[in-house]
Motif scaffolding. Sequence first.
Motif, short mmCIF file in Angstrom:
data_model
loop_
_atom_site.label_atom_id
_atom_site.label_comp_id
_atom_site.label_asym_id
_atom_site.label_seq_id
_atom_site.Cartn_x
_atom_site.Cartn_y
_atom_site.Cartn_z
N LEU A 98 0.84 -1.21 0.00
CA LEU A 98 0.00 0.00 0.00
C LEU A 98 0.87 1.25 0.00
O LEU A 98 0.58 2.23 -0.68
CB LEU A 98 -0.91 0.02 1.23
N LEU A 99 1.96 1.20 0.78
CA LEU A 99 2.82 2.38 0.89
C LEU A 99 3.53 2.68 -0.43
O LEU A 99 3.90 3.81 -0.69
CB LEU A 99 3.86 2.17 2.00
N GLY A 102 -0.11 2.12 -3.31
CA GLY A 102 -1.41 2.67 -2.95
C GLY A 102 -1.67 4.02 -3.59
O GLY A 102 -0.79 4.57 -4.26
N ARG A 103 -2.85 4.54 -3.34
CA ARG A 103 -3.25 5.79 -3.99
C ARG A 103 -2.31 6.93 -3.63
O ARG A 103 -2.12 7.86 -4.38
CB ARG A 103 -4.68 6.11 -3.54
N ARG A 104 -1.77 6.87 -2.41
CA ARG A 104 -0.82 7.91 -2.00
C ARG A 104 0.58 7.35 -1.86
O ARG A 104 1.45 7.95 -1.24
CB ARG A 104 -1.24 8.48 -0.65
N GLY A 105 0.80 6.16 -2.43
CA GLY A 105 2.09 5.48 -2.29
C GLY A 105 3.19 6.15 -3.09
O GLY A 105 2.94 7.01 -3.93
N ALA B 6 10.54 4.59 2.53
CA ALA B 6 9.55 3.53 2.69
C ALA B 6 9.54 3.02 4.12
O ALA B 6 8.48 2.81 4.71
CB ALA B 6 9.87 2.39 1.73
N ALA B 9 7.90 5.43 6.37
CA ALA B 9 6.45 5.39 6.19
C ALA B 9 5.88 4.16 6.88
O ALA B 9 4.83 4.22 7.52
CB ALA B 9 6.13 5.37 4.70
N LEU B 10 6.63 3.06 6.76
CA LEU B 10 6.17 1.81 7.39
C LEU B 10 6.08 2.00 8.90
O LEU B 10 5.15 1.55 9.54
CB LEU B 10 7.14 0.70 7.03
N VAL B 13 3.02 3.80 9.88
CA VAL B 13 1.83 2.95 9.89
C VAL B 13 1.82 2.07 11.13
O VAL B 13 0.79 1.89 11.78
CB VAL B 13 1.77 2.09 8.63
N LEU B 192 -4.04 5.62 5.84
CA LEU B 192 -3.11 5.65 4.72
C LEU B 192 -3.66 6.48 3.55
O LEU B 192 -2.98 6.67 2.55
CB LEU B 192 -2.85 4.22 4.22
N GLY B 193 -4.89 6.93 3.68
CA GLY B 193 -5.49 7.71 2.60
C GLY B 193 -5.93 6.88 1.42
O GLY B 193 -6.20 7.40 0.35
N GLU B 194 -6.03 5.56 1.61
CA GLU B 194 -6.45 4.71 0.49
C GLU B 194 -7.94 4.81 0.23
O GLU B 194 -8.40 4.52 -0.86
CB GLU B 194 -6.07 3.25 0.77
#
Lengths: 254, 265
Positions: A98-99, A102-105, B6, B9-10, B13, B192-194
Motif C-alpha cells: 500500500l505504501l 497505494g493511492r498515495r504510495g 519507505a 512510512a512503514l 503505519v 493511509l489515505g487509500e
Amino acid sequence: MLLLPALIGLAFLLVPLIGLLAKAPWSTLPAKLHSADVWQALRLSLVCATSATALCLVLGVPLAWLLARGGLPGRSLIRAFVTVPLVLPPVVGGVALLLVLGRRGLVGQYLDSWFGISLPFTTAGVIVAEAFVAMPFLVISVEGALRAADPRYEEAAATLGAGRWTTFRRVTLPSIAPGIVAGTVLCWARALGEFGATITFAGNFPGRTTTMPLAVYLALETDPDVAVVLSLVLLLVSVVVLASLRERWISGLQ
Amino acid sequence: MFRRTALAALATVAALTMAGCGDDSPAASSSPSSSSSSSSSTPAVSGTIAVFAAASLTGTFTQLGKDFEAANPGTKVTFNFAGSSALAKQINEGAPADVFASAAPKNMDDVKDKGTPTNFVSNTLEIAVPKGNPGKITGLKDFADKSKKIALCAVQVPCGAAADKVFKATGITPQPDSLEQDVKAALTKVGLGEVDAALVYKTDVLSAKDKVEGIEFPEASKAVNEYPIATLTKAPNAAGAQAFVDYVLSDKGKAVLSTAGFSAP
C-alpha cells in the motif's frame, strides 16, 4: 530408522486435514455449497493464483538466473532480499505494498495521477499481492536448480555458436525444468492460500477481491460450518490441480 | 533513500496501528496511590486475574489493568485481547478465563458458564476520513457515491453489522470498495489515505486522531453497540474476577473509558 519420523511427519501434516473432514457438516454440505458466492470466490482464487504464478514465472525465472549465473557483487545480500516476503508477516507485506503502490504510495500516486491506475481494491491488486508473497518460492527453487545444473553444457552451446538467449532457451531451461515445475507448484499453492497481503492491499469485495481464503475467514466469524466447507473445496481443488498437473508436466518432460 | 522513505512510512503505519491498541489516555494518570488505601480493605484479592476482552478495549483495559494492580498490590492482571466471537469460542472450549468483556451482547450470550453480565459502556459509529478530508465527505449520504472510495467492515463482524443497521434504517445503499475484516483494518485504510471514508467506532477515531478525522452523524444513534462484562463461573480466581469487574464499573474505570470515547451504556 527413517521410517518412523517420516510417518510422524506425514501424520503431522495430515491430521489437521482429518480434523476438517471430521468436522465437516456432511448432511447440509450440498445446501451450503449451492450458494453462488462459493463459486465466485473459487473462480476468482484460481484466476488470481494462476495469473500471479504467470507473473512470477516471467519475472522470477530471469531473477533466479541472474542470482545463479549473473556473477553479481553482493549476491548473497540480494538473495536475502528476495526472501524478504517469506519472512515478512503477509499483513505487513500488504501494508508495504500500500505504501508503494497505494493511492498515495511512493509509486502509486504517479500511477494514479498520470495513468489513472489504482491497484488497491481491484482484482489486479489481488494478483500483485499474491505474486509478491509467492515469488520467493519460485525464485529459490529455480535458483537451486540452476546452481545444481552443469554450466559446461551452456559453455558448450556457446562455443558452438549459440547466443545467450538461445543457450538459455534451448539448453538451460530444459535442464532445470523440474526445478521450474517444483517452484511453479509451490508458488501457485502459496498464491492460492494467500490471505494477509491480499486483504490488506486489495481489500475484500465479493466478485472483485474476495478470494477463497478471505471468504473462509469471514465465514468463520458467523458460521464455522461454512468455513469448513469452503476450506475443503479449496483443498480439494488445489490437490486435484497440483496432482494432475505435476504428473503431466514431469512425465512430459522426461 | 527510497528505501529509507519507505521504512519511515512503514514505521508511521506501525505507530498508527499501535495507537489503536495502546492509547495512553490522559485519564491514565488517575492517581492509583489514593485508591490503594480504600481497596486494600477488600479481603482476599490476590494472584493472577485473566481477563478476556474485545480487541477494541485494548487501550483502555491495559490502562485499567495497570491501575487495578497498583490499587491492589499482589495482583497481576493478564489480558487476552481478540475479536469477541473468537474469545467466546475460546472460553467455551475451556480457556482459563476469569472475566469476559465483549464488544457485543450476542458474543456474551454465546458464553455458557458466566455470572450476570452488566453493560458497562457503549460505542457509536462515526465517519472516519483522512486528515484534511480529501474526499470532501460531509455525511452518510456520501457513502452512496460511487466515485468516492469507501471502506466498511464486513457485515459478519460487529462494526459491519452496526453499519448495516444504520444504512437499512436510513435507506442509503452504500457503494463500498472494500468490506474489511475488522474495524482496525478499515481504520488503517483511512489512515493511509487509500479510502475517502470508512464507518468505524468513535473510539477508533480517537485512537488514531493524528491520522484521521471523525465526522459525527445523527443516524449513528440507530446502532449503538453495548459492551457487556461478566465474571465466569469457572473462574480460577473468582474473588479477583469480581474485584476487577467492580473496578471497571467504578467511577475511576468509567473515567478511563469515557476519555477514550466510550459513552455510558
